[in-house]
Design a protein around this motif. Sequence first.
Motif, PDB file in Angstrom:
ATOM      1  N   GLU A 167      54.024  71.569  20.021  1.00 18.49           N
ATOM      2  CA  GLU A 167      54.267  70.378  20.837  1.00 18.49           C
ATOM      3  C   GLU A 167      54.898  69.245  20.033  1.00 18.49           C
ATOM      4  OE1 GLU A 167      53.801  69.883  24.162  1.00 18.49           O
ATOM      5  OE2 GLU A 167      53.438  72.033  24.253  1.00 18.49           O
ATOM      6  N   ALA A 168      54.491  69.115  18.766  1.00 17.44           N
ATOM      7  CA  ALA A 168      54.967  67.993  17.953  1.00 17.44           C
ATOM      8  C   ALA A 168      56.448  68.126  17.609  1.00 17.44           C
ATOM      9  CB  ALA A 168      54.143  67.898  16.668  1.00 17.44           C
ATOM     10  N   THR A 169      56.915  69.359  17.507  1.00 13.72           N
ATOM     11  CA  THR A 169      58.313  69.563  17.126  1.00 13.72           C
ATOM     12  C   THR A 169      59.172  70.068  18.291  1.00 13.72           C
ATOM     13  OG1 THR A 169      57.772  71.805  16.351  1.00 13.72           O
ATOM     14  CG2 THR A 169      57.728  70.027  14.717  1.00 13.72           C
ATOM     15  N   ASN A 170      58.629  70.119  19.469  1.00 14.01           N
ATOM     16  CA  ASN A 170      59.398  70.532  20.638  1.00 14.01           C
ATOM     17  C   ASN A 170      60.399  69.436  20.995  1.00 14.01           C
ATOM     18  OD1 ASN A 170      59.975  70.631  23.650  1.00 14.01           O
ATOM     19  ND2 ASN A 170      58.946  72.600  23.331  1.00 14.01           N
ATOM     20  N   LEU A 171      61.694  69.762  20.960  1.00 15.17           N
ATOM     21  CA  LEU A 171      62.718  68.745  21.148  1.00 15.17           C
ATOM     22  C   LEU A 171      62.721  68.152  22.546  1.00 15.17           C
ATOM     23  CD1 LEU A 171      65.683  70.314  19.134  1.00 15.17           C
ATOM     24  CD2 LEU A 171      64.165  68.461  18.451  1.00 15.17           C
ATOM     25  N   VAL A 172      62.349  68.951  23.537  1.00 14.01           N
ATOM     26  CA  VAL A 172      62.282  68.431  24.913  1.00 14.01           C
ATOM     27  C   VAL A 172      61.202  67.367  25.008  1.00 14.01           C
ATOM     28  CG1 VAL A 172      61.799  68.989  27.329  1.00 14.01           C
ATOM     29  CG2 VAL A 172      63.176  70.558  25.941  1.00 14.01           C
ATOM     30  N   ASN A 173      60.018  67.678  24.470  1.00 15.11           N
ATOM     31  CA  ASN A 173      58.916  66.702  24.491  1.00 15.11           C
ATOM     32  C   ASN A 173      59.262  65.470  23.656  1.00 15.11           C
ATOM     33  OD1 ASN A 173      57.407  68.429  26.054  1.00 15.11           O
ATOM     34  ND2 ASN A 173      56.293  69.310  24.316  1.00 15.11           N
ATOM     35  N   SER A 199      74.715  82.524  18.518  1.00 10.55           N
ATOM     36  CA  SER A 199      73.294  82.888  18.560  1.00 10.55           C
ATOM     37  C   SER A 199      72.399  81.653  18.594  1.00 10.55           C
ATOM     38  CB  SER A 199      72.934  83.753  17.351  1.00 10.55           C
ATOM     39  OG  SER A 199      73.189  83.060  16.143  1.00 10.55           O
ATOM     40  N   VAL A 200      72.769  80.608  17.826  1.00  9.05           N
ATOM     41  CA  VAL A 200      71.982  79.367  17.863  1.00  9.05           C
ATOM     42  C   VAL A 200      72.159  78.682  19.223  1.00  9.05           C
ATOM     43  CG1 VAL A 200      71.629  77.101  16.815  1.00  9.05           C
ATOM     44  CG2 VAL A 200      72.148  79.071  15.365  1.00  9.05           C
ATOM     45  N   ALA A 201      73.368  78.717  19.751  1.00 15.37           N
ATOM     46  CA  ALA A 201      73.613  78.143  21.079  1.00 15.37           C
ATOM     47  C   ALA A 201      72.753  78.831  22.135  1.00 15.37           C
ATOM     48  CB  ALA A 201      75.092  78.262  21.440  1.00 15.37           C
ATOM     49  N   SER A 202      72.562  80.136  21.959  1.00 20.31           N
ATOM     50  CA  SER A 202      71.702  80.883  22.890  1.00 20.31           C
ATOM     51  C   SER A 202      70.260  80.398  22.800  1.00 20.31           C
ATOM     52  CB  SER A 202      71.781  82.377  22.565  1.00 20.31           C
ATOM     53  OG  SER A 202      70.973  83.123  23.445  1.00 20.31           O
ATOM     54  N   ARG A 203      69.798  80.089  21.584  1.00 19.78           N
ATOM     55  CA  ARG A 203      68.427  79.562  21.421  1.00 19.78           C
ATOM     56  C   ARG A 203      68.321  78.184  22.066  1.00 19.78           C
ATOM     57  NH1 ARG A 203      65.862  82.484  17.082  1.00 19.78           N
ATOM     58  NH2 ARG A 203      64.012  81.163  17.371  1.00 19.78           N
ATOM     59  N   VAL A 204      69.360  77.380  21.912  1.00 21.51           N
ATOM     60  CA  VAL A 204      69.375  76.047  22.537  1.00 21.51           C
ATOM     61  C   VAL A 204      69.291  76.181  24.044  1.00 21.51           C
ATOM     62  CG1 VAL A 204      70.801  74.007  22.972  1.00 21.51           C
ATOM     63  CG2 VAL A 204      70.631  74.927  20.658  1.00 21.51           C
ATOM     64  N   TYR A 205      70.081  77.081  24.600  1.00 22.54           N
ATOM     65  CA  TYR A 205      70.097  77.276  26.054  1.00 22.54           C
ATOM     66  C   TYR A 205      68.754  77.808  26.551  1.00 22.54           C
ATOM     67  CZ  TYR A 205      71.146  79.321  30.591  1.00 22.54           C
ATOM     68  OH  TYR A 205      71.109  79.661  31.923  1.00 22.54           O
ATOM     69  N   ASN A 206      68.219  78.812  25.854  1.00 20.51           N
ATOM     70  CA  ASN A 206      66.952  79.422  26.283  1.00 20.51           C
ATOM     71  C   ASN A 206      65.773  78.470  26.143  1.00 20.51           C
ATOM     72  OD1 ASN A 206      68.198  81.860  26.952  1.00 20.51           O
ATOM     73  ND2 ASN A 206      67.962  82.673  24.873  1.00 20.51           N
ATOM     74  N   SER A 207      65.909  77.465  25.276  1.00 20.67           N
ATOM     75  CA  SER A 207      64.845  76.463  25.106  1.00 20.67           C
ATOM     76  C   SER A 207      64.951  75.337  26.133  1.00 20.67           C
ATOM     77  CB  SER A 207      64.896  75.881  23.690  1.00 20.67           C
ATOM     78  OG  SER A 207      64.690  76.882  22.719  1.00 20.67           O
ATOM     79  N   ASN A 208      65.899  75.471  27.047  1.00 16.00           N
ATOM     80  CA  ASN A 208      66.089  74.497  28.135  1.00 16.00           C
ATOM     81  C   ASN A 208      66.496  73.115  27.628  1.00 16.00           C
ATOM     82  OD1 ASN A 208      66.134  74.144  30.942  1.00 16.00           O
ATOM     83  ND2 ASN A 208      64.123  73.140  30.932  1.00 16.00           N
ATOM     84  N   LEU A 209      67.145  73.069  26.459  1.00 18.94           N
ATOM     85  CA  LEU A 209      67.533  71.778  25.889  1.00 18.94           C
ATOM     86  C   LEU A 209      68.724  71.160  26.604  1.00 18.94           C
ATOM     87  CD1 LEU A 209      67.094  72.450  22.061  1.00 18.94           C
ATOM     88  CD2 LEU A 209      65.571  71.203  23.587  1.00 18.94           C
ATOM     89  N   LEU A 210      69.570  72.002  27.200  1.00 11.14           N
ATOM     90  CA  LEU A 210      70.727  71.452  27.915  1.00 11.14           C
ATOM     91  C   LEU A 210      70.307  70.683  29.160  1.00 11.14           C
ATOM     92  CD1 LEU A 210      73.328  74.370  27.594  1.00 11.14           C
ATOM     93  CD2 LEU A 210      73.113  72.299  26.215  1.00 11.14           C
ATOM     94  N   SER A 211      69.067  70.925  29.611  1.00 10.09           N
ATOM     95  CA  SER A 211      68.559  70.166  30.763  1.00 10.09           C
ATOM     96  C   SER A 211      68.404  68.688  30.413  1.00 10.09           C
ATOM     97  CB  SER A 211      67.212  70.730  31.228  1.00 10.09           C
ATOM     98  OG  SER A 211      66.220  70.567  30.211  1.00 10.09           O
ATOM     99  N   LEU A 212      68.223  68.387  29.105  1.00  9.51           N
ATOM    100  CA  LEU A 212      68.134  66.986  28.678  1.00  9.51           C
ATOM    101  C   LEU A 212      69.464  66.276  28.933  1.00  9.51           C
ATOM    102  CD1 LEU A 212      66.263  67.424  25.275  1.00  9.51           C
ATOM    103  CD2 LEU A 212      65.305  66.533  27.403  1.00  9.51           C
TER     104      LEU A 212
END
Length: 523
Positions: A167-173, A199-212
């Motif tokens: 939770e502390a390092t979750n970029l969305v939070n 591959s890193v872009a895929s991790r960004v997308y799967n982590s729902n960061l683009l929703s920000l």
Amino acid sequence: MVEEYSVDPAQLLEAATDFAYQPGANSDASAQDFLNRFPLPAIISALQTKADYPGLESALVDCLERVFKTRYGASLIPHYMAFVTVGLGAESQKVRRLACQTVSCLLDNVDEAVVIQLIHEYGVYQLLLNCLISGDEEVAAASTDAIRKLASHSKGIDIIFPGSGNEATNLVNLATNCSPLGRVRVLALIVKLFSISNSVASRVYNSNLLSLLEAEISNSSDTLVTLSSLELLYELADVQHSTEFLSRTKLLQILTSIISDVSAESILRSRAMMITGRLMARENAFVFIDESGCRNLVSAIDRRLDLSESQNADECECALEALGQIGLSSKGAAFILSGAQPAGRHVIYAAFDRQQHGKQLASLHALANIVGETRAENDVLLDGDAEQNLRRLIYETASKTSKLTPSGLLLSVLQQDSEIRKAGYRVITGLVMRPWYLMEVISRREIVDIVTDAFTETEKIGMEARHKCCQSIYKGFTSASKVATDDALSGIATKLEEAIRRGPYLGRKLSEAQPAVMTEQRF
């Protein structure tokens, strides 16, 4: 430790300044020599206890920055990680920046397995995030760079995107619970991470960061926040693999809504159109974005150009430039030139309208992209009804002016200022691959004279554009059998060949300098 490593601050200041500002890169030998005189614990102690000595802190920070950039200095970092973590949480912004840069040096020079273990053991990633959110501009930039380098390591990416979800390092939070400035910095970090690799872009997308980004761009209550987010999206759109992932989000629909929103700020619509142009400039855009999505985006730009009376000049130029970006690929060019009322008509109409210089210049460059000036030779001509529409629109535009013919329009362009001429050369370069336009060019001797005149252009870019134009006309000329065998046009071929042989820069004949006043005239 403070007493054991106590040094004269005046001597340390002088030595650190000399080391930090010596010219060129520092060698391992020079770094080792400096640290033999002033051991690293003594320098760290001075930073902690004598930072108020005038000029000492800045000198030591600059000095250590150069020390750790050497392989010898970087090899010492693992032994002083406790001090690095203290530096990441220091009150001094200079020390925090140095600590972030030290982490970058560690990631650049030390074995990956050792680095990842140290990052885990000392909780460095969390401290870097704190620097990103609460540091000044330079600290935030240094922190972003360190995190980007961490993500570039195969095992480092797992720290940023842990499977369990800290939770502390979750970029969305983190972005949700910090200040507006901190949120923009997190978004900027996401863009940097996204650009590293597919591959890193895929991790960004799967982590729902683009929703920000979606949320911030949709924030209609704060124009500045929306504009800042659009600037980040514009940077992200320049990444090679961006279209693949952005097409799966709501960002394309949001861009369409912004462009279509008559109540939105003009600058927001302009930026949204420029982002659209970047996203659709690649061939693969029409693989990942469905046809309805492409049509909605282009139609939104088309409608803005239809309302030219109510929009400002900058917005109009952005719309035309966006269409030109879309037209860089053959699929994009065919798309905006297809249909009964193709969006590309706006580009052609404005390209030969001398009323607004900026609008005409943007349109000419856009038209050059659309007709294939930058594409490979076998990819210039378009499919379907796009070629027919291109020809129809150019002749239609000419018929509504006093020039009456496309050759007259072209000559008018080449007789304007150098910026317009350079764009005109680009248009000719692409269009002369079409036999009907080739005839328009060679039918006017004045056009050939301007294009082959070595004295027309005085700037490098203009010279190169003119020379490339000559090459394209000559290639089209020699490829058309009926034209090439016409004795009446043989002089044109010779003139073009000579201009090409002279090259773009060496066209001017050498001449001796002549005195402005002859000797006998002085008396």
